[in-house]
Design an enzyme around this catalytic site. Structure first.
Site, PDB file in Angstrom:
ATOM      1  N   GLU A 380     -31.164  49.405  77.301  1.00 41.96           N
ATOM      2  CA  GLU A 380     -31.190  49.045  75.879  1.00 41.96           C
ATOM      3  C   GLU A 380     -32.629  48.788  75.423  1.00 41.96           C
ATOM      4  O   GLU A 380     -33.014  49.192  74.328  1.00 41.96           O
ATOM      5  CB  GLU A 380     -30.311  47.810  75.653  1.00 41.96           C
ATOM      6  N   THR A 501     -24.488  59.741  61.279  1.00 44.07           N
ATOM      7  CA  THR A 501     -25.094  58.979  62.370  1.00 44.07           C
ATOM      8  C   THR A 501     -24.055  58.616  63.434  1.00 44.07           C
ATOM      9  O   THR A 501     -24.401  58.194  64.529  1.00 44.07           O
ATOM     10  CB  THR A 501     -25.816  57.720  61.833  1.00 44.07           C
TER      11      THR A 501
END
Ligand SMILES: *[C@@H]1O[C@H](CO)[C@@H](O)[C@H](O)[C@H]1NC(C)=O
Ligand SMILES: *[C@@H]1O[C@H](CO)[C@@H](O)[C@H](O)[C@H]1NC(C)=O
Ligand SMILES: *[C@@H]1O[C@H](CO)[C@@H](O)[C@H](O)[C@H]1NC(C)=O
Ligand SMILES: *[C@@H]1O[C@H](CO)[C@@H](O)[C@H](O)[C@H]1NC(C)=O
Ligand SMILES: *[C@@H]1O[C@H](CO)[C@@H](O)[C@H](O)[C@H]1NC(C)=O
Ligand SMILES: *[C@@H]1O[C@H](CO)[C@@H](O)[C@H](O)[C@H]1NC(C)=O
Length: 811
Positions: A380, A501
């Site tokens: 991440e 998206t």
């Protein structure tokens, strides 16, 4: 024709029997291909394997997860909204108790062309929401827009488009669009603020009623600007323009919050417009702002949006572009702000492909592929500084390893495969198919659990995560499928298809566009009044045309910073405080490359009885394939669970077949580089010529130039030995300043400067940066200030500290 077909059969036959016993064939499928030949049979095989994975997870969700939002892949129980604790935002923002996996995965079935499952899932959606979205859930407006509204709109497009395999015809009532509209009507009140910027959360049943200030006081740029995309689609499909106008006003207003450098801070109070975090970048909190500026410009043929994209992208390239990634910078100064990048930014190369910047997209994607090869997933957050501990010993403790990834999870996010897909479509280089195969194999082995797919809870330990986010079915598996499904109907669609998206394909037919033009209306008085009031508060000023003032219109002077290859913590700290960190000696592809299109038949000819394969251009001609490994060797450290894994590009069958044997690696540069920054009022306009030269007629805006210090005997950033000839017959005498060498003699200096990059654009070897003498200076004082910073010799070369910059010319 016949001859070619026969040749192909012979080839196929050969490949099937030519490999040794250990070569990877797939006898269980009776397929006739050799692994990594990437012929149609092989791609079809991967496509089918991807499909199987999708159905495995989808079936499990339907049996064990539905009607709840998600299914846990390991424990096989639903993951539900946290009903006990409404303030558990992390869970409740996305899990609205509205069967989000079901809705979000509809379009993956459509992309796979499975009409019967698609039809039955549309039926299930209808049955699930008899009262539409009248649910007592407080949810995040952005997440709900991209997953629910976007998923429903895109599925509606598929259901109603006769050119699509899953077209439902008369049997479909338009229910998905009704549901999308119902949801949009529940979300839209979030825009009813004094500023017109949306608050981040809303209750689907009772709007603001149970909402505390903690839930709405801060919103980010992506969330404030992005719903424009789905909501504008909704306006086109319903004729009601309120969705488009209200959300577009918010996008305009968000963009108006940018700094004078045209960089957007990430986080604001939506009720006041007060800025909370000055950081700008391309990752979490801001990513889809750029994405939808460009995608909206294309889909809605909107020049204003395109201008926003261009300004935002060029500001990014000037201030935040590093060689292999974009850094997070302070939005008002452009200074480096964090020493990590986040995994969400891995989508950006795909967007760069859409913008036509394939060259840089390849570089940025390369870093993501190295992260994948190191950690088996994309952490991440990853710290690009490296571990100082490695200087003293040759391996790290678990704790030290953990420190390299400030956020350690990888929930099988789609961005890496998304960029891989776009780059494959643009280049047709098997390099990207090979990455797809590696991702597919990881999904089949590491990430597949009893009831679905789960990523890593911690990439440094390989601990699995008992969660299957909806984007795994809606995006990760969809992009992977599309990578292999070269004949997918989307690839030959007549209309512009743009992926949202959340990877929901969107398109507008000429008929819809024309209907909307003539039939649109805006008669919802609440929103009419709202926009009217917002505009009145703006004082009639066209706030999105905000002009740059550049601190009173004065030349700021320049900042200068040096950087070194070895980035230990002290140096990074120093460069952080100086505001411009960077790295020594990196450059882009020296020459822009063109890629052949539509090459599916890879074997080209057969001389002396052996097939001649086209090579992967990246594998064979990109001489910086291993530069990242070298440059980041103190932070790309494989954790224990990855020790046995071979990087995707070095897998035997792939490398042997697709790398040209003469492929070379560029040697590491031994020169030093530094950057200078120049700020002037006005806009920055660069003209890039086909040979790589950059020309400027004006000096306005921010100019950031990277200079390389070249000395005889060193290796430059282009991987070449510095040619001693360029040190002879130079002039040092400054035409304007007496303080350099007073004798205007020809001299042979030991060190020179060379410009290698301007505002994020690389200068190829031999290229120059030229300023138009007759137009760059607008006033005498501007010229004087400039002359105080730079000298100039008789060869028109500008000089810095009396050292000529050999390819920076004022002429
Ligand atoms: C959540 O959804 C389930 C399944 O549809 C339903 O039975 C339950 O009542 C819902 N819970 C709340 C609090 O809305
Ligand atoms: C929008 O207007 C067009 C043209 O009149 C019409 O065909 C279409 O049904 C309208 N859409 C909706 C949802 O009302
Ligand atoms: C957004 O800004 C553009 C360009 O300034 C303008 O044309 C458009 O009308 C604005 N849209 C809204 C809804 O305010
Ligand atoms: C708004 O206009 C549309 C289309 O003309 C119409 O169908 C609808 O009833 C109107 N709504 C209101 C509240 O006037
Ligand atoms: C990283 O590379 C440098 C330069 O090649 C080398 O000196 C150093 O030992 C390497 N460090 C590690 C941890 O591999
Ligand atoms: C420099 O500017 C002048 C005046 O505008 C123009 O005529 C000339 O073509 C420009 N030179 C270049 C190389 O663009």
């Amino acid at each position: 024709m016949l001859c070619i077909i026969v040749w192909w059969l012979v080839m196929l036959w050969k490949f099937c029997w030519a490999g040794d016993a250990s070569s990877a064939k797939h006898p269980q499928d009776n397929t006739r291909f050799e692994k990594y030949s990437f012929n149609r049979e092989e791609l079809k095989h991967y496509k089918e394997e991807t499909k199987k994975l999708f159905y495995f997870a989808h079936d499990n969700y339907l049996q064990k997860g539905y009607p709840y939002d998600e299914l846990r892949p390991i424990s096989c129980v639903p993951k539900t909204r946290n009903f006990a604790d409404p303030d558990d935002q992390i869970t409740n923002d996305v899990l609205g108790n509205f069967s989000v996996t079901l809705v979000d995965s509809l379009t993956t079935l459509a992309v796979m062309g499975d009409k019967s499952r698609f039809a039955s899932m549309v039926g299930l959606v209808e049955a699930t929401f008899p009262n539409k979205f009248d649910i007592d859930s407080t949810v995040q407006v952005f997440e709900t827009t991209i997953r629910i509204v976007g998923g429903l709109i895109s599925a509606h497009l598929y259901a109603t488009d006769a050119s699509k395999a899953v077209y439902l015809g008369e049997t479909y009532s338009g229910s998905l669009l009704d549901l999308a509209r119902d949801m949009a009507d529940r979300l839209l009140p979030s825009y009813l603020t004094m500023t017109g910027l949306p608050v981040p959360r809303i209750n689907l049943r009772s709007k603001f009623d149970p909402i505390t200030i903690e839930l709405v006081h801060e919103n980010n740029v992506a969330a404030m600007a992005s719903p424009m995309f789905e909501f504008t689609m909704l306006s086109y499909l319903t004729n009601d323009s309120k969705y488009a106008l209200v959300t577009r006003y918010a996008l305009n207003k968000t963009w108006a919050l940018r700094s004078e450098l045209q960089l957007l801070p990430m986080s604001f109070n939506p009720q006041t417009g007060q800025c909370y975090s000055q950081i700008s970048g391309i990752g979490a909190s801001i990513d889809s702002f750029y994405e939808y500026a460009l995608k909206g410009a294309i889909l809605f043929d909107d020049e204003e949006l395109y201008k926003i994209w261009q300004d935002a992208y060029s500001a990014l390239n000037t201030n935040s572009r590093a060689d292999w990634f974009y850094t997070n910078v302070q939005s008002t100064t452009g200074q480096l702000q964090t020493v990590w990048i986040d995994s969400l930014s891995a989508f950006f190369p795909g967007l760069q492909v859409l913008a036509g910047d394939v060259e840089d997209a390849m570089l940025k994607h390369m870093l993501t592929s190295k992260l994948w090869d190191t950690f088996g997933g994309i952490p991440e957050r990853w710290d690009f500084r490296g571990s100082p501990a490695l200087d003293a010993k040759d391996h790290l403790t678990e704790e030290e390893l953990r420190s390299l990834v400030p956020l350690e999870w990888y929930p099988l996010r789609p961005e890496y495969v998304e960029s891989t897909y776009f780059l494959y479509r643009a280049t047709k280089d098997t390099f990207y198919l090979n990455i797809g195969v590696a991702i597919l194999e990881s999904l089949q082995t590491k990430f597949k659990h009893q009831c679905g797919f789960g990523g890593f809870q911690d990439v440094t330990t390989g601990e699995p995560q008992d969660r299957m986010e909806t984007f795994i079915l809606s995006e990760t598996l969809k992009y992977l499928y599309l990578l292999f499904d070269v004949d997918n109907e989307l690839h030959s669609a007549r209309d512009n298809v743009i992926f949202s998206t959340e990877a929901h394909p969107m398109w507008l037919t000429p008929q819809v566009i024309n209907n909307y033009k003539s039939k649109k209306y805006f008669n919802d008085t609440t929103y009419r009044k709202h926009l009217h009031a917002c505009r009145a508060r703006d004082g009639g000023s066209a706030f999105s045309d905000k002009k740059k003032t550049f601190m009173g219109g004065k030349l700021l002077g320049f900042a200068k910073s040096f950087f070194n290859l070895k980035q230990d913590q002290d140096q990074v700290a120093a460069s952080l405080s100086q505001g411009l960190a960077g790295i020594k000696g990196q450059t882009a592809l020296a020459h822009p490359r063109t890629f052949p299109h539509e090459q599916m038949c890879y074997p080209v000819e057969s001389s002396n009885g052996k097939p001649q394969w086209l090579h992967s251009r990246i594998l064979s001609h990109f001489d910086r394939l291993f530069e990242i490994d070298r440059r980041y060797n103190t932070t790309l450290i494989k954790p224990g669970h990855m020790q046995q894994e071979v990087p995707a590009l070095l897998r035997r069958g792939f490398y042997d077949r697709w790398a040209q044997k003469s492929a070379k690696s560029r040697p590491a540069p031994t020169t030093e580089s530094f950057e200078i920054v120049l700020d002037l009022p006005g806009e920055c306009q660069l003209v890039r010529t086909p040979d790589g030269n950059v020309h400027r007629n004006t000096l306005g805006g921010r100019t950031k130039i990277r200079l390389e210090k070249i000395e005889p005997g060193l290796i430059d950033i282009y991987g070449r030995h510095v040619d001693p000839k360029i040190f002879t017959n130079l002039r040092r005498k400054d035409l304007f300043k007496p303080n350099c060498d007073k004798i205007d003699s020809l001299y042979s200096p030991k060190m020179l400067y060379r410009a290698t990059m301007i505002n994020g654009i690389y200068l190829p070897a031999g290229a120059a940066l030229t300023l138009n003498q007759s137009t760059v200076f607008k006033t005498q004082s501007e010229e004087n200030t400039f002359r105080n910073l730079f000298g100039q010799n008789r060869y028109h070369q500008l000089m810095l500290d009396c050292v000529p910059i050999i390819n920076f010319l004022l002429q």
